[in-house]
Scaffold this active site. Structure first.
Site, PDB file in Angstrom:
ATOM      1  CD  GLU A 263      24.283  -8.948  -5.055  1.00 29.42           C
ATOM      2  OE1 GLU A 263      24.230  -8.719  -3.833  1.00 29.42           O
ATOM      3  OE2 GLU A 263      24.800  -8.160  -5.862  1.00 29.42           O
TER       4      GLU A 263
ATOM      5  CE  LYS B 102       9.701  -3.399  -3.487  1.00 31.44           C
ATOM      6  NZ  LYS B 102      10.054  -3.024  -2.134  1.00 31.44           N
TER       7      LYS B 102
ATOM      8  CE  LYS C 296      14.762  -4.331  -2.736  1.00 36.34           C
ATOM      9  NZ  LYS C 296      14.552  -4.196  -1.327  1.00 36.34           N
TER      10      LYS C 296
ATOM     11  CD  GLU D  54      -2.804  -1.202   2.426  1.00 36.91           C
ATOM     12  OE1 GLU D  54      -2.153  -1.417   3.464  1.00 36.91           O
ATOM     13  OE2 GLU D  54      -4.037  -1.141   2.404  1.00 36.91           O
TER      14      GLU D  54
ATOM     15  CB  CYS E 266     -13.818 -22.960  27.438  1.00 36.40           C
ATOM     16  SG  CYS E 266     -12.488 -23.820  26.586  1.00 36.40           S
TER      17      CYS E 266
ATOM     18  CB  CYS F 223      -9.376 -26.149  29.814  1.00 33.30           C
ATOM     19  SG  CYS F 223      -9.765 -26.022  28.078  1.00 33.30           S
TER      20      CYS F 223
ATOM     21  CE1 TYR G  16      22.755 -14.951   3.955  1.00 33.33           C
ATOM     22  CE2 TYR G  16      21.404 -13.791   5.560  1.00 33.33           C
ATOM     23  CZ  TYR G  16      21.796 -14.966   4.951  1.00 33.33           C
ATOM     24  OH  TYR G  16      21.234 -16.142   5.324  1.00 33.33           O
TER      25      TYR G  16
ATOM     26  CB  CYS H 170     -13.210 -27.547  29.076  1.00 30.41           C
ATOM     27  SG  CYS H 170     -13.035 -25.860  29.682  1.00 30.41           S
TER      28      CYS H 170
ATOM     29  CB  CYS I  26     -10.777 -21.191  28.960  1.00 32.77           C
ATOM     30  SG  CYS I  26     -11.165 -22.640  29.953  1.00 32.77           S
TER      31      CYS I  26
ATOM     32  CG  ASP J 276      11.713  -7.343   3.360  1.00 35.51           C
ATOM     33  OD1 ASP J 276      12.204  -6.194   3.337  1.00 35.51           O
ATOM     34  OD2 ASP J 276      10.507  -7.567   3.471  1.00 35.51           O
TER      35      ASP J 276
HETATM   36  S1  IVH Z   1      22.392  -2.934  -3.189  1.00 36.55           S
HETATM   37  C1  IVH Z   1      23.293   1.231  -4.482  1.00 36.55           C
HETATM   38  N1  IVH Z   1      21.986  -5.532  -2.815  1.00 36.55           N
HETATM   39  O1  IVH Z   1      17.366  -3.275  -0.763  1.00 36.55           O
HETATM   40  C2  IVH Z   1      22.853  -0.135  -4.146  1.00 36.55           C
HETATM   41  N2  IVH Z   1      20.560  -4.001  -1.707  1.00 36.55           N
HETATM   42  O2  IVH Z   1      15.951  -1.112  -2.362  1.00 36.55           O
HETATM   43  C3  IVH Z   1      22.098  -0.233  -2.878  1.00 36.55           C
HETATM   44  N3  IVH Z   1      18.870  -5.032  -0.283  1.00 36.55           N
HETATM   45  O3  IVH Z   1      18.687  -0.391   0.756  1.00 36.55           O
HETATM   46  C4  IVH Z   1      21.732  -1.539  -2.365  1.00 36.55           C
HETATM   47  N4  IVH Z   1      19.448  -7.129  -0.662  1.00 36.55           N
HETATM   48  O4  IVH Z   1      18.484  -2.558   2.156  1.00 36.55           O
HETATM   49  C5  IVH Z   1      21.583  -4.286  -2.521  1.00 36.55           C
HETATM   50  N5  IVH Z   1      21.749  -7.826  -2.549  1.00 36.55           N
HETATM   51  C6  IVH Z   1      21.351  -6.588  -2.269  1.00 36.55           C
HETATM   52  C7  IVH Z   1      20.272  -6.331  -1.386  1.00 36.55           C
HETATM   53  C8  IVH Z   1      19.907  -5.015  -1.139  1.00 36.55           C
HETATM   54  C9  IVH Z   1      18.625  -6.330  -0.013  1.00 36.55           C
HETATM   55  C10 IVH Z   1      18.103  -3.885   0.245  1.00 36.55           C
HETATM   56  C11 IVH Z   1      18.959  -2.805   0.849  1.00 36.55           C
HETATM   57  C12 IVH Z   1      18.716  -1.583   0.014  1.00 36.55           C
HETATM   58  C13 IVH Z   1      17.382  -1.878  -0.592  1.00 36.55           C
HETATM   59  C14 IVH Z   1      17.264  -1.152  -1.925  1.00 36.55           C
END
Ligand code: IVH
Length: 662
Positions: free
Chosen positions: A112, A310, A114, A34, A402, A425, A220, A405, A420, A116
């Site tokens: 790579e 994303k 991404k 959102e 409950c 129970c 990481y 029981c 309860c 979270d």
């Molecule tokens: S590179 C200039 N590599 O995603 C490059 N970011 O939306 C900046 N993130 O702020 C980030 N895995 O917190 C990079 N393998 C990865 C990542 C990664 C997660 C996060 C990071 C960044 C955000 C960017």
């Protein structure tokens, strides 16, 4: 049509509020999806109406404000964010721009996952970890060195020829740690974290590194820098180098010759993301050569040489067909929505937790409504909002009896949960046994749902302590139970007796007493019997034990059934005493005290014990090293010496004040 200037202003207002909730308070009110939608709408309008641009628009900012309470540190070079590609077409646009700007040169992409979490820089000098800084607003972050030090995957010492370097990467909390933390928080009456990222962010910004340590964060890395710039010319090689240096680097990465391979990687991991122990929200794609990165350069807020692909939020719309009430081990009744089965991110979902009555009220939910559900780290998805009211709706009412029981259900003032109150129970008993045997508590493998159902339903176990009187014969009367598995279960039960005392304390299932509190209690009191006999005031001597927790512990041990359980566990041979393994730390850590004279209420032995428990030392004579002299009646010459040396003198009341938990 709406006036764009008004809409832009409203969007900015909204986004600023949500940014504050999210970045500063860690208490988001809307989902990421959102939030992203609002941001994109604003970007779109600002693009269409350049005259409305403003330097303070949320689109012009990389992150949130650093919080008060941490030292602020300027980054060696800006920690940028990434532009997003939300679908294949947008990723292909990015690829086209890169190819055009590089004018036909060959190049490669590094893909790579991404993860979270939240990004963080770690600095090393002479091979040693010296400082960690969160991203903050990209220019200035918060110094979180001591917290970062507790992250096991962050090496504290590195073999390298580099004199000084910096790594950048992602701090994440894996799903198991996240679920455990939330379960513990619920048990302690605290609010749940919405997702692992918020939990990681909250944990990294705690003022107490000890608490951070218990949160099991992971780190990481994806950049290796010297003087704020990439150390090697190939990003792919830096990842290998980081890995060689001992840093954790996500193993799922590829060096891709073109956009097709990049897309294949994105699709593969969208399908496989559930296999990972941590959450990912997309794929990061970077041009491999740092020389070419330099050619491509930056826009105002993001590099042109990288993009985040994303994944769509794992949300779906479905209908609530009913609401069932489950009974937990503390008797808490949890409403669970039964849904028309729907697929969310590759998993079929038929249930979603509703937490409690207030939550249902907040959502305005009734049976029959269409709802948006989302999976964000939790095993059980949650209901985000009502999408459309059903044509036939039925209001949910918490039952007054409950559902298991038939016992009385009460909701106490100031509590969100209805409970309860029947301690016999069977639902409560089953949950208590599962808790007792669970990983991180008594660790009894093999004692899971199916076994516990049978044990309780057949009357083989009427109290948790009955686990210790199970026999091969009894177990073998159960369905699908062979001699071998029965033997294994008995052995696991037997082995559980070796668990240290704080585990036993946790296993009792006292409200608000999770693993952490149990350790603090054990540290403060040593033995189970002392804890069981302690008064309300006394209990609060333990770290993090306030009036509410003390009351819960106190009441637990006043209940005859619980006393009996404790006695039976003692007879079974469980550990009831505790030897501290922790180096002394606490309110008086590093302070030396000298006692003199007679204190009005506590004996000298008691005072000594209190000081030592809080990490302080007690010495017999006053010197320059003495931090405080504690004086009672008839203090003698020590007080004169203290005054000579300028050592502060306390009375009993002041000493006790020092010992109070803050
Ligand atoms: S590179 C200039 N590599 O995603 C490059 N970011 O939306 C900046 N993130 O702020 C980030 N895995 O917190 C990079 N393998 C990865 C990542 C990664 C997660 C996060 C990071 C960044 C955000 C960017």
């Amino acid at each position: 049509m709406r006036d764009p200037a008004t809409e832009v202003e409203e969007l900015r207002e909204d986004l600023r509020r949500h940014e504050h909730l999210y970045y500063v308070l860690d208490r988001p009110e809307i989902t990421d999806a959102e939030y992203d939608a609002l941001m994109r709408r604003l970007q779109e309008l600002e693009g269409q109406h350049p005259e409305l641009a403003a330097p303070d628009s949320p689109t012009q900012r990389v992150g949130g404000k650093p919080r008060e309470g941490f030292t602020k540190v300027r980054h060696t070079s800006q920690m940028l964010s990434l532009d997003n590609a939300l679908n294949e077409a947008e990723l292909r646009d990015f690829d086209r721009r890169v190819r055009e700007l590089l004018g036909g040169e060959t190049f490669r992409y590094v893909t790579e996952l991404k993860m979270d979490g939240l990004s963080m820089a770690a600095h090393y000098r002479g091979g040693q970890f010296v400082q960690a800084v969160t991203r903050g607003d990209g220019m200035v972050g918060e110094e979180v060195t001591e917290n970062a030090r507790t992250i096991r995957s962050l090496p504290l010492r590195v073999q390298t020829g580099l004199d000084a370097f910096e790594v950048r990467g992602e701090t994440v909390m894996n799903r198991r740690a996240f679920e455990r933390l939330n379960a513990e928080r619920e048990e302690r009456g605290l609010s749940r974290f919405a997702n692992p990222r918020n939990a990681a962010a909250g944990s990294l910004r705690l003022l107490e590194p000890q608490v951070t340590a218990s949160r099991r964060l992971d780190y990481y890395t994806y950049f290796l820098f010297t003087e704020g710039r990439p150390a090697l010319d190939s990003h792919w090689q830096s990842l290998d180098e980081l890995s060689r240096m001992g840093f954790k680097v996500n193993p799922y990465r590829t060096l891709a010759p073109g956009v097709e391979e990049v897309l294949a990687f994105c699709t593969e991991w969208e399908r496989r993301r559930e296999e990972l122990p941590y959450e990912i929200d997309g794929v990061v794609i970077k041009v491999d050569s740092v020389g070419q990165q330099r050619l491509l350069g930056y826009t105002a807020k993001a590099p042109r040489w990288a993009i985040a692909y994303k994944y769509p939020a794992r949300q779906a719309v479905t209908t609530v067909v009913g609401i069932e009430v489950q009974v937990g081990r503390t008797g808490a009744l949890t409403p669970v929505a039964h849904l028309k089965a729907v697929e969310v991110g590759g998993v079929t979902v038929a249930r979603a937790t509703l937490h409690n009555e207030d939550e249902i009220e907040r959502l305005g939910l009734e049976i029959g409504d269409q709802v948006v559900i989302e999976r964000s780290g939790d095993v059980i998805p949650k209901v985000v909002r009502v999408q459309e009211q059903g044509s036939y709706r039925k209001k949910f009412r918490m039952p007054s009896a409950c559902p298991v029981c038939g016992g009385t259900v009460v909701r106490e003032e100031g509590e969100s949960a209805s409970r309860c109150i029947n301690t016999n129970c069977s639902a409560r008993l089953k949950e208590s046994i599962l808790h007792f045997a669970s990983r991180g508590v008594m660790n009894i493998d093999g004692v899971g749902d199916a076994l516990v159902d049978q044990l309780v339903d057949r009357g083989l176990v009427e109290s948790v302590a009955d686990l210790y009187s199970l026999t091969l014969e009894k177990l073998m009367t159960l369905e699908r139970m062979g001699k071998k598995s029965a033997g294994n279960i008995l052995r696991n039960i037997e082995n559980s007796k070796k668990n240290p005392q704080p585990r036993v304390l946790t296993a009792l299932g006292i409200r608000f007493v999770g693993e952490r509190t149990a350790v603090f209690l054990a540290e403060a009191f040593g033995s189970m019997d002392v804890i069981a006999g302690a008064g309300l005031e006394d209990l609060q001597r333990a770290e993090e034990v306030g009036p509410k927790v003390a009351e819960s512990i106190f009441q637990f041990f006043r209940e005859p059934r619980n006393r009996e359980l404790v006695e039976r566990l003692r007879e079974a041979g469980l550990q009831f005493t505790y030897q501290s393994t922790r180096p002394k730390g606490g309110a008086l850590k590093g302070l030396t005290f000298v006692l003199t004279g007679t204190l009005p209420n506590i004996s000298r032995e008691e005072a000594t014990q209190l000081i030592e428990t809080a990490g302080g030392k007690v010495s017999g004579s006053v010197s320059k090293k003495t931090s405080f002299v504690v004086a009672g009646e008839d203090p003698g010459s020590k007080i004169v010496k203290a005054q000579d040396l300028g050592v502060p003198v306390l009375d009993e009341e002041m000493l006790l004040a020092l010992l109070k938990p803050t």
